[in-house]
Design a protein around this motif. Structure first.
Motif, PDB file in Angstrom:
ATOM      1  N   VAL A 116      88.121 -56.871 -13.303  1.00 30.69           N
ATOM      2  CA  VAL A 116      87.523 -55.560 -13.049  1.00 30.69           C
ATOM      3  C   VAL A 116      86.923 -55.093 -14.370  1.00 30.69           C
ATOM      4  O   VAL A 116      87.535 -55.235 -15.425  1.00 30.69           O
ATOM      5  CB  VAL A 116      88.592 -54.549 -12.563  1.00 30.69           C
ATOM      6  CG1 VAL A 116      87.993 -53.167 -12.393  1.00 30.69           C
ATOM      7  CG2 VAL A 116      89.244 -55.034 -11.279  1.00 30.69           C
ATOM      8  N   ARG A 117      85.700 -54.538 -14.312  1.00 27.70           N
ATOM      9  CA  ARG A 117      85.111 -54.003 -15.537  1.00 27.70           C
ATOM     10  C   ARG A 117      84.327 -52.735 -15.240  1.00 27.70           C
ATOM     11  O   ARG A 117      83.913 -52.478 -14.128  1.00 27.70           O
ATOM     12  CB  ARG A 117      84.241 -55.035 -16.245  1.00 27.70           C
ATOM     13  CG  ARG A 117      82.866 -55.214 -15.683  1.00 27.70           C
ATOM     14  CD  ARG A 117      82.043 -56.169 -16.537  1.00 27.70           C
ATOM     15  NE  ARG A 117      80.724 -56.371 -15.936  1.00 27.70           N
ATOM     16  CZ  ARG A 117      79.864 -57.272 -16.344  1.00 27.70           C
ATOM     17  NH1 ARG A 117      80.169 -58.080 -17.344  1.00 27.70           N
ATOM     18  NH2 ARG A 117      78.692 -57.383 -15.755  1.00 27.70           N
ATOM     19  N   PHE A 118      84.113 -51.963 -16.306  1.00 30.95           N
ATOM     20  CA  PHE A 118      83.324 -50.743 -16.264  1.00 30.95           C
ATOM     21  C   PHE A 118      82.089 -51.002 -17.108  1.00 30.95           C
ATOM     22  O   PHE A 118      82.211 -51.247 -18.299  1.00 30.95           O
ATOM     23  CB  PHE A 118      84.102 -49.556 -16.833  1.00 30.95           C
ATOM     24  CG  PHE A 118      85.496 -49.458 -16.306  1.00 30.95           C
ATOM     25  CD1 PHE A 118      86.563 -49.856 -17.079  1.00 30.95           C
ATOM     26  CD2 PHE A 118      85.727 -49.001 -15.032  1.00 30.95           C
ATOM     27  CE1 PHE A 118      87.843 -49.785 -16.595  1.00 30.95           C
ATOM     28  CE2 PHE A 118      87.009 -48.933 -14.535  1.00 30.95           C
ATOM     29  CZ  PHE A 118      88.082 -49.320 -15.323  1.00 30.95           C
ATOM     30  N   ARG A 119      80.929 -50.954 -16.502  1.00 30.99           N
ATOM     31  CA  ARG A 119      79.678 -51.154 -17.240  1.00 30.99           C
ATOM     32  C   ARG A 119      79.059 -49.783 -17.481  1.00 30.99           C
ATOM     33  O   ARG A 119      78.572 -49.135 -16.564  1.00 30.99           O
ATOM     34  CB  ARG A 119      78.735 -52.078 -16.470  1.00 30.99           C
ATOM     35  CG  ARG A 119      77.514 -52.462 -17.277  1.00 30.99           C
ATOM     36  CD  ARG A 119      76.783 -53.660 -16.677  1.00 30.99           C
ATOM     37  NE  ARG A 119      76.608 -53.585 -15.242  1.00 30.99           N
ATOM     38  CZ  ARG A 119      75.516 -53.154 -14.631  1.00 30.99           C
ATOM     39  NH1 ARG A 119      74.485 -52.732 -15.331  1.00 30.99           N
ATOM     40  NH2 ARG A 119      75.452 -53.140 -13.314  1.00 30.99           N
ATOM     41  N   LEU A 120      79.084 -49.342 -18.727  1.00 26.45           N
ATOM     42  CA  LEU A 120      78.578 -48.019 -19.094  1.00 26.45           C
ATOM     43  C   LEU A 120      77.083 -48.095 -19.344  1.00 26.45           C
ATOM     44  O   LEU A 120      76.626 -48.862 -20.179  1.00 26.45           O
ATOM     45  CB  LEU A 120      79.301 -47.513 -20.344  1.00 26.45           C
ATOM     46  CG  LEU A 120      80.825 -47.485 -20.247  1.00 26.45           C
ATOM     47  CD1 LEU A 120      81.419 -47.123 -21.592  1.00 26.45           C
ATOM     48  CD2 LEU A 120      81.283 -46.548 -19.159  1.00 26.45           C
ATOM     49  N   LEU A 121      76.322 -47.291 -18.623  1.00 26.51           N
ATOM     50  CA  LEU A 121      74.867 -47.292 -18.748  1.00 26.51           C
ATOM     51  C   LEU A 121      74.345 -46.101 -19.539  1.00 26.51           C
ATOM     52  O   LEU A 121      73.311 -46.185 -20.189  1.00 26.51           O
ATOM     53  CB  LEU A 121      74.221 -47.324 -17.364  1.00 26.51           C
ATOM     54  CG  LEU A 121      74.618 -48.515 -16.495  1.00 26.51           C
ATOM     55  CD1 LEU A 121      74.015 -48.390 -15.113  1.00 26.51           C
ATOM     56  CD2 LEU A 121      74.199 -49.810 -17.147  1.00 26.51           C
ATOM     57  N   ARG A 122      75.033 -44.967 -19.450  1.00 22.91           N
ATOM     58  CA  ARG A 122      74.637 -43.789 -20.228  1.00 22.91           C
ATOM     59  C   ARG A 122      75.875 -42.935 -20.459  1.00 22.91           C
ATOM     60  O   ARG A 122      76.564 -42.569 -19.512  1.00 22.91           O
ATOM     61  CB  ARG A 122      73.570 -42.979 -19.481  1.00 22.91           C
ATOM     62  CG  ARG A 122      72.997 -41.850 -20.343  1.00 22.91           C
ATOM     63  CD  ARG A 122      71.905 -41.090 -19.645  1.00 22.91           C
ATOM     64  NE  ARG A 122      72.497 -40.245 -18.623  1.00 22.91           N
ATOM     65  CZ  ARG A 122      71.868 -39.833 -17.528  1.00 22.91           C
ATOM     66  NH1 ARG A 122      70.623 -40.200 -17.312  1.00 22.91           N
ATOM     67  NH2 ARG A 122      72.472 -39.070 -16.650  1.00 22.91           N
ATOM     68  N   HIS A 123      76.156 -42.632 -21.720  1.00 19.82           N
ATOM     69  CA  HIS A 123      77.324 -41.806 -22.008  1.00 19.82           C
ATOM     70  C   HIS A 123      77.007 -40.339 -21.736  1.00 19.82           C
ATOM     71  O   HIS A 123      75.852 -39.951 -21.590  1.00 19.82           O
ATOM     72  CB  HIS A 123      77.804 -42.011 -23.449  1.00 19.82           C
ATOM     73  CG  HIS A 123      76.895 -41.446 -24.473  1.00 19.82           C
ATOM     74  ND1 HIS A 123      75.727 -42.050 -24.856  1.00 19.82           N
ATOM     75  CD2 HIS A 123      76.980 -40.310 -25.201  1.00 19.82           C
ATOM     76  CE1 HIS A 123      75.131 -41.327 -25.771  1.00 19.82           C
ATOM     77  NE2 HIS A 123      75.865 -40.260 -26.001  1.00 19.82           N
ATOM     78  N   LYS A 124      78.028 -39.568 -21.671  1.00 16.07           N
ATOM     79  CA  LYS A 124      77.890 -38.137 -21.416  1.00 16.07           C
ATOM     80  C   LYS A 124      77.620 -37.435 -22.728  1.00 16.07           C
ATOM     81  O   LYS A 124      78.330 -37.626 -23.705  1.00 16.07           O
ATOM     82  CB  LYS A 124      79.187 -37.619 -20.799  1.00 16.07           C
ATOM     83  CG  LYS A 124      79.246 -36.147 -20.551  1.00 16.07           C
ATOM     84  CD  LYS A 124      78.215 -35.674 -19.606  1.00 16.07           C
ATOM     85  CE  LYS A 124      78.544 -36.089 -18.200  1.00 16.07           C
ATOM     86  NZ  LYS A 124      77.506 -35.721 -17.267  1.00 16.07           N
ATOM     87  N   THR A 125      76.560 -36.646 -22.779  1.00 19.92           N
ATOM     88  CA  THR A 125      76.287 -35.859 -23.979  1.00 19.92           C
ATOM     89  C   THR A 125      77.082 -34.566 -23.898  1.00 19.92           C
ATOM     90  O   THR A 125      77.431 -34.094 -22.824  1.00 19.92           O
ATOM     91  CB  THR A 125      74.791 -35.540 -24.108  1.00 19.92           C
ATOM     92  OG1 THR A 125      74.399 -34.753 -22.982  1.00 19.92           O
ATOM     93  CG2 THR A 125      73.969 -36.801 -24.180  1.00 19.92           C
ATOM     94  N   PHE A 126      77.343 -33.994 -25.036  1.00 18.41           N
ATOM     95  CA  PHE A 126      78.152 -32.782 -25.077  1.00 18.41           C
ATOM     96  C   PHE A 126      77.344 -31.509 -24.873  1.00 18.41           C
ATOM     97  O   PHE A 126      77.898 -30.455 -24.703  1.00 18.41           O
ATOM     98  CB  PHE A 126      78.917 -32.703 -26.400  1.00 18.41           C
ATOM     99  CG  PHE A 126      80.040 -33.681 -26.459  1.00 18.41           C
ATOM    100  CD1 PHE A 126      81.225 -33.438 -25.794  1.00 18.41           C
ATOM    101  CD2 PHE A 126      79.902 -34.852 -27.158  1.00 18.41           C
ATOM    102  CE1 PHE A 126      82.256 -34.347 -25.837  1.00 18.41           C
ATOM    103  CE2 PHE A 126      80.925 -35.767 -27.210  1.00 18.41           C
ATOM    104  CZ  PHE A 126      82.111 -35.516 -26.540  1.00 18.41           C
ATOM    105  N   LEU A 127      76.034 -31.610 -24.915  1.00 15.23           N
ATOM    106  CA  LEU A 127      75.189 -30.426 -24.738  1.00 15.23           C
ATOM    107  C   LEU A 127      75.684 -29.272 -25.601  1.00 15.23           C
ATOM    108  O   LEU A 127      75.827 -28.148 -25.150  1.00 15.23           O
ATOM    109  CB  LEU A 127      75.138 -30.021 -23.263  1.00 15.23           C
ATOM    110  CG  LEU A 127      74.623 -31.096 -22.301  1.00 15.23           C
ATOM    111  CD1 LEU A 127      74.743 -30.612 -20.873  1.00 15.23           C
ATOM    112  CD2 LEU A 127      73.206 -31.501 -22.612  1.00 15.23           C
TER     113      LEU A 127
END
Length: 154
Positions: A116-127
């Protein structure tokens, strides 16, 4: 660590709890059935319906009509909570054969995994420019500093 589970499992739920950062913005929960040689999406995640469509295609927005369809979920990519957010993925709920698992070879195959894996495409910005100074959350600075140190190249 990128090691296979050393055997095959049937996975019904995946539970993820974030530490001191928000949940990812756009990402994919994937599985392998060949010890990590290839991966297939189990579930897509995005900030908005528009992101679901642009990253994963219009079909990711369709309701589940097959036991093996991967869909896009938006509720687990919100910025709040800033830390400690939980993500609960059910691989069985809302599937046509959910109440008849042992008679559905398609659903049984859908839950099978060696990796099982998590492929991160865009991180969350903190705004940060939108955060209220009046809230005076002392953890915001710590989280931003830690996030900048832990840059992940995908």
């Amino acid at each position: 660590m990128d090691e296979p589970l050393s055997q095959e499992f049937h996975v019904a739920y995946v539970f993820i709890k974030m530490a001191n950062s928000p949940r990812p913005g756009v990402w994919v929960l994937e599985r392998s059935i060949d010890n990590g040689e290839t991966f297939q999406p189990w579930q897509f995640f995005a900030d908005s319906i528009g992101d679901c469509e642009s990253y994963f295609g219009r079909e990711s927005l369709q309701p589940i009509t097959r036991d093996d369809s991967a869909t896009c979920e938006t509720q687990y990519s919100k910025i709040v909570p800033l830390e400690g957010g939980e993500i609960v993925v059910s691989l069985l709920n809302n599937r046509p054969s959910a109440n008849d698992f042992f008679n559905s070879t398609v659903l049984q195959e859908w839950t099978r995994a060696t990796n099982v894996r998590f492929r991160l495409l865009r991180h969350k910005t903190f705004l940060g420019h939108l955060m209220s100074v009046a809230r005076q959350d002392p953890t915001v600075t710590r989280r931003v500093e830690e996030r900048e140190r832990d840059v992940v190249t995908i």
